[in-house]
Design a protein around this motif. Sequence first.
Motif, PDB file in Angstrom:
ATOM      1  N   LYS A  27      11.283   1.689  -8.618  1.00 31.01           N
ATOM      2  CA  LYS A  27      12.089   2.625  -9.414  1.00 31.01           C
ATOM      3  C   LYS A  27      11.740   4.080  -9.062  1.00 31.01           C
ATOM      4  O   LYS A  27      11.543   4.928  -9.930  1.00 31.01           O
ATOM      5  N   ASP A  28      11.653   4.333  -7.738  1.00 27.81           N
ATOM      6  CA  ASP A  28      11.307   5.658  -7.232  1.00 27.81           C
ATOM      7  C   ASP A  28      12.440   6.150  -6.334  1.00 27.81           C
ATOM      8  O   ASP A  28      12.549   5.755  -5.173  1.00 27.81           O
ATOM      9  N   ASP A  29      13.295   7.003  -6.889  1.00 28.99           N
ATOM     10  CA  ASP A  29      14.430   7.523  -6.118  1.00 28.99           C
ATOM     11  C   ASP A  29      13.990   8.349  -4.912  1.00 28.99           C
ATOM     12  O   ASP A  29      14.783   8.599  -4.009  1.00 28.99           O
ATOM     13  N   ALA A  74      15.252  -1.137   5.725  1.00 27.69           N
ATOM     14  CA  ALA A  74      15.763  -2.171   4.814  1.00 27.69           C
ATOM     15  C   ALA A  74      14.691  -2.554   3.789  1.00 27.69           C
ATOM     16  O   ALA A  74      14.969  -2.648   2.593  1.00 27.69           O
ATOM     17  N   LEU A  75      13.472  -2.760   4.257  1.00 26.50           N
ATOM     18  CA  LEU A  75      12.385  -3.110   3.337  1.00 26.50           C
ATOM     19  C   LEU A  75      12.048  -1.932   2.428  1.00 26.50           C
ATOM     20  O   LEU A  75      11.806  -2.113   1.232  1.00 26.50           O
ATOM     21  N   ALA A  76      12.065  -0.722   2.967  1.00 26.21           N
ATOM     22  CA  ALA A  76      11.793   0.464   2.137  1.00 26.21           C
ATOM     23  C   ALA A  76      12.830   0.597   1.028  1.00 26.21           C
ATOM     24  O   ALA A  76      12.488   0.972  -0.103  1.00 26.21           O
ATOM     25  N   ASN A  77      14.083   0.278   1.304  1.00 31.07           N
ATOM     26  CA  ASN A  77      15.120   0.334   0.267  1.00 31.07           C
ATOM     27  C   ASN A  77      14.865  -0.689  -0.836  1.00 31.07           C
ATOM     28  O   ASN A  77      15.086  -0.409  -2.024  1.00 31.07           O
ATOM     29  N   VAL A  78      14.401  -1.876  -0.477  1.00 31.07           N
ATOM     30  CA  VAL A  78      14.042  -2.896  -1.475  1.00 31.07           C
ATOM     31  C   VAL A  78      12.907  -2.372  -2.349  1.00 31.07           C
ATOM     32  O   VAL A  78      12.945  -2.476  -3.578  1.00 31.07           O
ATOM     33  N   LEU A  79      11.888  -1.799  -1.711  1.00 28.06           N
ATOM     34  CA  LEU A  79      10.739  -1.292  -2.451  1.00 28.06           C
ATOM     35  C   LEU A  79      11.102  -0.100  -3.325  1.00 28.06           C
ATOM     36  O   LEU A  79      10.588   0.039  -4.441  1.00 28.06           O
ATOM     37  N   ARG A  84       0.779  -1.234   0.000  1.00 25.50           N
ATOM     38  CA  ARG A  84       0.000   0.000   0.000  1.00 25.50           C
ATOM     39  C   ARG A  84       0.809   1.280   0.000  1.00 25.50           C
ATOM     40  O   ARG A  84       0.286   2.353  -0.295  1.00 25.50           O
ATOM     41  N   THR A  85       2.081   1.210   0.353  1.00 26.36           N
ATOM     42  CA  THR A  85       2.862   2.433   0.559  1.00 26.36           C
ATOM     43  C   THR A  85       3.331   3.050  -0.753  1.00 26.36           C
ATOM     44  O   THR A  85       3.963   2.389  -1.565  1.00 26.36           O
ATOM     45  N   ILE A  86       3.029   4.333  -0.896  1.00 18.89           N
ATOM     46  CA  ILE A  86       3.483   5.099  -2.054  1.00 18.89           C
ATOM     47  C   ILE A  86       4.700   5.959  -1.692  1.00 18.89           C
ATOM     48  O   ILE A  86       5.565   6.202  -2.519  1.00 18.89           O
ATOM     49  N   LYS A  87       4.787   6.393  -0.419  1.00 20.58           N
ATOM     50  CA  LYS A  87       5.943   7.131   0.105  1.00 20.58           C
ATOM     51  C   LYS A  87       6.206   6.670   1.535  1.00 20.58           C
ATOM     52  O   LYS A  87       5.279   6.415   2.304  1.00 20.58           O
ATOM     53  N   PHE A  88       7.487   6.605   1.886  1.00 20.90           N
ATOM     54  CA  PHE A  88       7.949   6.160   3.195  1.00 20.90           C
ATOM     55  C   PHE A  88       8.597   7.354   3.877  1.00 20.90           C
ATOM     56  O   PHE A  88       9.668   7.802   3.468  1.00 20.90           O
ATOM     57  N   VAL A  89       7.929   7.913   4.885  1.00 23.82           N
ATOM     58  CA  VAL A  89       8.466   9.052   5.619  1.00 23.82           C
ATOM     59  C   VAL A  89       9.217   8.517   6.825  1.00 23.82           C
ATOM     60  O   VAL A  89       8.640   7.849   7.683  1.00 23.82           O
ATOM     61  N   LEU A  90      10.502   8.805   6.883  1.00 22.92           N
ATOM     62  CA  LEU A  90      11.360   8.348   7.967  1.00 22.92           C
ATOM     63  C   LEU A  90      11.615   9.517   8.910  1.00 22.92           C
ATOM     64  O   LEU A  90      12.278  10.477   8.557  1.00 22.92           O
ATOM     65  N   VAL A  91      11.044   9.426  10.109  1.00 27.48           N
ATOM     66  CA  VAL A  91      11.247  10.454  11.124  1.00 27.48           C
ATOM     67  C   VAL A  91      12.573  10.162  11.814  1.00 27.48           C
ATOM     68  O   VAL A  91      12.737   9.126  12.453  1.00 27.48           O
TER      69      VAL A  91
END
Length: 124
Positions: free
Chosen positions: A107-109, A97-102, A69-76
Amino acid sequence: MAETKAALIEDDGVRNAIFISHATPGDNIFAIWLGSRLAMAGYEVWCDQGKLIGGEDFWQDIESALRARTIKFVLVVSSKAFDENGRLRDGIAKEIALANVLKKKLKDDYFIVPMRIDETSYSD
């Protein structure tokens, strides 16, 4: 045949949630504040404070939300995200780690959006 919650979520193929990763409980207040502001602006938000209930297999829910479901991962990022040895806390490290795989898969820098909320060094 019973399907897992993860399988049901992945079937719909909708990626519309902003996932907020933060130190729990240290940055809960900020994460709740940020999530409420994003929700008021019309965004779907996934934050453990509003989505998890005590006593459940929370990693399965977190992983499902990230993968499906995640379109953006906000890391606080704050000093509370690190343990007494200066290493990222385990839960946050697993989410990153999972966010980096995704990030690579999608293909979203700009999939991972860091937010520094205190005087934590940029190098951290």
